[in-house]
Design an enzyme around this catalytic site. Structure first.
Site, PDB file in Angstrom:
ATOM      1  N   HIS A   1      -4.576  -2.130   3.994  1.00 39.13           N
ATOM      2  CA  HIS A   1      -5.370  -1.312   2.925  1.00 39.13           C
ATOM      3  C   HIS A   1      -6.296  -0.347   3.502  1.00 39.13           C
ATOM      4  O   HIS A   1      -6.617  -0.254   4.648  1.00 39.13           O
ATOM      5  CB  HIS A   1      -6.497  -2.574   2.317  1.00 39.13           C
ATOM      6  CG  HIS A   1      -7.088  -1.861   0.931  1.00 39.13           C
ATOM      7  ND1 HIS A   1      -8.335  -1.189   1.287  1.00 39.13           N
ATOM      8  CD2 HIS A   1      -6.868  -2.065  -0.159  1.00 39.13           C
ATOM      9  CE1 HIS A   1      -8.741  -1.008   0.044  1.00 39.13           C
ATOM     10  NE2 HIS A   1      -7.898  -1.513  -0.820  1.00 39.13           N
TER      11      HIS A   1
ATOM     12  N   ASP B   1      -8.814  -8.766   8.202  1.00 35.64           N
ATOM     13  CA  ASP B   1      -9.308  -8.531   6.824  1.00 35.64           C
ATOM     14  C   ASP B   1      -8.606  -9.435   5.896  1.00 35.64           C
ATOM     15  O   ASP B   1      -7.334  -9.611   5.595  1.00 35.64           O
ATOM     16  CB  ASP B   1      -8.548  -7.100   6.286  1.00 35.64           C
ATOM     17  CG  ASP B   1      -8.659  -6.747   5.154  1.00 35.64           C
ATOM     18  OD1 ASP B   1      -9.556  -7.637   4.411  1.00 35.64           O
ATOM     19  OD2 ASP B   1      -8.280  -5.641   4.599  1.00 35.64           O
TER      20      ASP B   1
ATOM     21  N   GLN C   1      -7.560 -10.565   0.728  1.00 36.38           N
ATOM     22  CA  GLN C   1      -6.493 -11.215  -0.028  1.00 36.38           C
ATOM     23  C   GLN C   1      -6.225 -12.638   0.410  1.00 36.38           C
ATOM     24  O   GLN C   1      -5.177 -13.048  -0.024  1.00 36.38           O
ATOM     25  CB  GLN C   1      -5.214  -9.979  -0.047  1.00 36.38           C
ATOM     26  CG  GLN C   1      -5.387  -8.642  -0.787  1.00 36.38           C
ATOM     27  CD  GLN C   1      -5.790  -8.917  -2.151  1.00 36.38           C
ATOM     28  OE1 GLN C   1      -5.500  -9.972  -2.960  1.00 36.38           O
ATOM     29  NE2 GLN C   1      -6.308  -7.708  -2.480  1.00 36.38           N
TER      30      GLN C   1
ATOM     31  N   LYS D   1     -13.135 -10.681  -5.277  1.00 36.35           N
ATOM     32  CA  LYS D   1     -11.621 -11.167  -5.276  1.00 36.35           C
ATOM     33  C   LYS D   1     -11.482 -12.625  -5.205  1.00 36.35           C
ATOM     34  O   LYS D   1     -10.447 -12.930  -5.093  1.00 36.35           O
ATOM     35  CB  LYS D   1     -10.903 -10.402  -4.131  1.00 36.35           C
ATOM     36  CG  LYS D   1     -10.857  -8.900  -4.145  1.00 36.35           C
ATOM     37  CD  LYS D   1     -10.157  -8.262  -3.033  1.00 36.35           C
ATOM     38  CE  LYS D   1     -10.225  -6.905  -2.882  1.00 36.35           C
ATOM     39  NZ  LYS D   1      -9.661  -6.086  -4.035  1.00 36.35           N
TER      40      LYS D   1
ATOM     41  N   CYS E   1      -4.018   1.612  -2.445  1.00 38.99           N
ATOM     42  CA  CYS E   1      -4.747   1.928  -1.359  1.00 38.99           C
ATOM     43  C   CYS E   1      -4.122   1.652  -0.016  1.00 38.99           C
ATOM     44  O   CYS E   1      -4.786   1.084   0.887  1.00 38.99           O
ATOM     45  CB  CYS E   1      -6.201   1.290  -1.420  1.00 38.99           C
ATOM     46  SG  CYS E   1      -7.195   1.855  -2.943  1.00 38.99           S
TER      47      CYS E   1
HETATM   48  N1  PLP Z   1      -8.462  -5.264   2.036  1.00 36.03           N
HETATM   49  C1  PLP Z   1      -7.508  -5.737   1.414  1.00 36.03           C
HETATM   50  C2  PLP Z   1      -6.370  -6.213   1.973  1.00 36.03           C
HETATM   51  C3  PLP Z   1      -7.913  -5.287  -0.144  1.00 36.03           C
HETATM   52  O1  PLP Z   1      -6.949  -5.591  -1.029  1.00 36.03           O
HETATM   53  C4  PLP Z   1      -8.882  -4.773  -0.361  1.00 36.03           C
HETATM   54  C5  PLP Z   1      -9.095  -4.327  -1.910  1.00 36.03           C
HETATM   55  O2  PLP Z   1      -8.059  -4.431  -2.608  1.00 36.03           O
HETATM   56  C6  PLP Z   1      -9.866  -4.440   0.544  1.00 36.03           C
HETATM   57  C7  PLP Z   1      -9.881  -4.611   1.837  1.00 36.03           C
HETATM   58  C8  PLP Z   1     -11.256  -3.682   0.112  1.00 36.03           C
HETATM   59  O3  PLP Z   1     -11.879  -4.777  -0.573  1.00 36.03           O
HETATM   60  P1  PLP Z   1     -13.484  -4.157  -1.342  1.00 36.03           P
HETATM   61  O4  PLP Z   1     -13.056  -3.017  -2.475  1.00 36.03           O
HETATM   62  O5  PLP Z   1     -13.781  -5.346  -2.252  1.00 36.03           O
HETATM   63  O6  PLP Z   1     -14.437  -3.692  -0.370  1.00 36.03           O
END
Ligand code: PLP
Length: 406
Positions: free
Chosen positions: A123, A200, A203, A226, A364
């Site tokens: 992401h 990260d 998900q 999430k 993203c």
């Molecule tokens: N990392 C992953 C794999 C994501 O899917 C997302 C959001 O969709 C993020 C990071 C960023 O999360 P946030 O927007 O809650 O900071």
């Protein structure tokens, strides 16, 4: 105990809404999950009964709010099996946690010619912060490929690790492909090479039990929203030895021990990384979300969501011309697809008119979408409050889109 779907759905008021005069089917869970009454109530209870700034007050309310805040930290420590509450830092979300590590780790440890290894399935939140800090420090970002089915090409990843590598930053679960990365194996390999690993977990954490001690990861980041909790709250887990070494990310109140005109000393962990008034409301809601998930059981959630995924893949595969992105054997509960050559925005807009919320676009993760050479995908991501019937409605909706464009 198997999930009692009717009981669960009654906990989520938004699921009984209608859109375009049809019952709402919510399949945008990877973007954000809906919130149960238990979370909504915990937040309103906090404002009705406990609202106060924390850590600095000697009066009753402040002490009560501080205690609740620190109890929440204990509960979250236990949820991810972190060794200590010192290692659980509250942030505003996965993005802030990832930015914190990239900026602080980079400031302290990166120098010209060093390398950071990441993957093409990241992401933007786990890609751009590393790109920025590498550029600032004259370091190089190396990017591991994926295989045809969307699995991470671990051989390629391992070939990128050298004595120049200072950190590996990779996702637990791809938000586009659903691929679940073999973290334990990767982390063990990286550690044998003396390289720390940041995960990260945005998900990952809502779909299966996460045990940061067992994974032995150096950092694990996630967002409350999430995982059925509120927006604006997230967590950074970091091993104490790293968090002690990293410089503060932001400064202000709370993160300091002693401030003099000449110099400032910083507070102990985790407060060194929690500058300013924290999101007490968010932490309270996140705690309620963790309790909710624990009550249902992470194993039950995984099993149930696996069944939803299987049904979705079977249903959608029966439609001709479907193009799936991400068919790795270890996969979380989402499907990313294109219907022949139909643009994902067109497909998503029509599916929406049938009451079904799916996400379309690059999610993203532009480097990954570029890798496939497509404009984006349609993504349907499932949660434990979704039903088999809703999945079948998605299959019908996709068939209908296909007929409309035929
Ligand atoms: N990392 C992953 C794999 C994501 O899917 C997302 C959001 O969709 C993020 C990071 C960023 O999360 P946030 O927007 O809650 O900071």
């Amino acid at each position: 105990m198997p999930i009692d779907i009717q009981k669960v759905r009654a906990d989520f008021p938004i699921l009984s809404h209608t859109v375009y005069k049809r019952p709402l089917i919510y399949f945008d869970n990877a973007a954000t999950t809906q919130k149960p009454l238990q979370v909504i109530k915990a937040i309103s209870d906090y404002y009705e009964n406990d609202n106060c700034n924390i850590h600095r007050g000697v009066h009753y309310l402040s002490m009560k709010a501080t205690e609740a805040f620190e109890e929440a930290r204990k509960e979250i420590r236990e949820f991810i099996n972190a060794p200590s509450t010192h290692e659980v830092v509250f942030t505003k979300g996965a993005s802030e946690s990832l930015n914190l590590v990239a900026a602080s780790f980079g400031k302290k440890f990166l120098k010209p010619g060093d390398e950071v290894v990441t993957t093409i399935m990241e992401h933007h939140s786990n890609f751009v912060p590393w790109q920025i800090i590498c550029e600032e420090k004259g370091a190089v970002l190396r990017v591991a490929n994926i295989l045809a089915d969307g699995d991470l090409d671990t051989r390629h990843l391992y070939s990128l690790i050298s004595e120049k590598t200072k950190i590996i930053a990779l996702t637990h679960v791809s938000n586009v492909l659903g691929t679940i990365n073999p973290l334990k194996e990767i982390i063990a390999h990286a550690h044998r090479m003396g390289v720390p690993v940041l995960v990260d977990g945005a998900q990952g954490v809502a779909h299966a039990k996460v045990d940061v001690s067992d994974l032995d990861c150096d950092f694990y980041c996630f967002s409350g929203h999430k995982m059925y909790g509120p927006m604006g709250i997230g967590v950074l887990y970091g091993k104490e030895k790293w968090l002690e070494e990293l410089p503060p990310y932001q400064s202000g109140g709370e993160m300091v021990k002693d401030v003099r005109i000449e110099r400032t000393t910083f507070n102990e962990l985790p407060f060194k990384f929690e500058a300013g008034t924290p999101n007490v409301e968010g932490v309270t809601g996140l705690r309620a979300a963790v309790q909710y998930l624990k009550n249902i059981g992470m194993e039950e959630i995984s099993l149930y969501e696996d069944r939803l995924l299987k049904r979705a893949v079977e249903g959608l595969s029966s439609i001709s011309d479907m193009r799936f992105y991400g068919t790795a054997p270890e996969k979380a509960s989402l499907v990313s697809f294109l219907i022949g050559d139909i643009h994902p925005f067109d497909a998503g807009t029509i599916i929406d008119k049938m009451g079904i919320a799916v996400r379309t676009g690059h999610h993203c993760a532009q480097p990954l979408i570029d890798h496939f050479g497509i404009p984006g995908t349609v993504r349907a991501s499932f949660a434990f409050y979704n039903t088999a019937d809703e999945i079948d409605r998605l299959t019908e909706a996709v068939s209908r889109v296909k007929r409309m464009f035929a």
